[in-house]
Enzyme design. Sequence first.
Site: not given
Length: 306
Positions: A9, A90-91, A115, A200, A248
């Site tokens: 992101q 991340s994503l 999500r 996170h 995560q």
Amino acid sequence: MYAFIFPGQGSQNVGMGKEIFEHSPKAKELLEEASDFCKIDFKHLLFTQNENLNKSEFTQPAIVLNSLMCYLALLEKKPDLKPKFSLGHSLGEFSALAISKAFGFLEAINLVHKRGIFMQEDCSKVEAAMMIILGLDDELVEQICKEARENSKQVYAANYNCDGQIVVAGLKPDLMSLEEEFKIKGAKRVMLLNMSVASHCPLLENASLKLGKELEKALNPSFELVISNVNAKPYQNKNEALLLLKNQLIKPVLYKQSIKNIENEVESFVEFGASVLKGLNKKITSKNTWSITNLKELDEFLKANE
């Protein structure tokens, strides 16, 4: 020998993937199928100026879709090209999982749509934010956050991007209260990011639990190697994935550690859909990183790797 890497992101922009969409039959087919599957007009979302592209529930599927379209465009030209490792920031770990056959491409896009909704739901109850800090050692940032938490503030190290660049997450007022301290300790820059979620960190506990239920339904029993954001180590089965992907959301992204762990096992890195990680990699590793976001970059990669 390559590692395929996928952005997260913040890498979104209006028009991303348009050239690939127009020239790659597989990419075009994926966008159209994803629009039907997720009930989202991705053509409008990606290629037209709109407010939704920066809303987490739409940003996340848009980025994963764009990354996968760029990957498919390469696959059309080089169908036998396979990475030794896949990973994401991340994503981006969900894009890595999709190409590693942990779940289908459409399932991946739909999963990250949910999500994004779960994350937004958690953070709508509080004033959440993320802040980037440049020029400080990780240990110093961690210590400042630890002392702040001991004083009942909610601030956490969230992304270890590269040496001298770390992102912290938590409550916006708490983050802003530390801005001056980070600067006094030597930070070259402290800046709030354009994010309405605090990724996170423990603020996303509920989102983590909800995501786990969706993953239980979507994940295949086994798949090709993916490097985890949580521990910077490879995993390749459903049980590991369930634990790591739930964690995560509430634990920091160990991106620079992941790159360092595998750099000696690959010749170069290939980023799909953006060049954000290419920029980070220049500060982490001496290995080259290719970026594939358009036809020119795709051709450059193909010519150099014939």
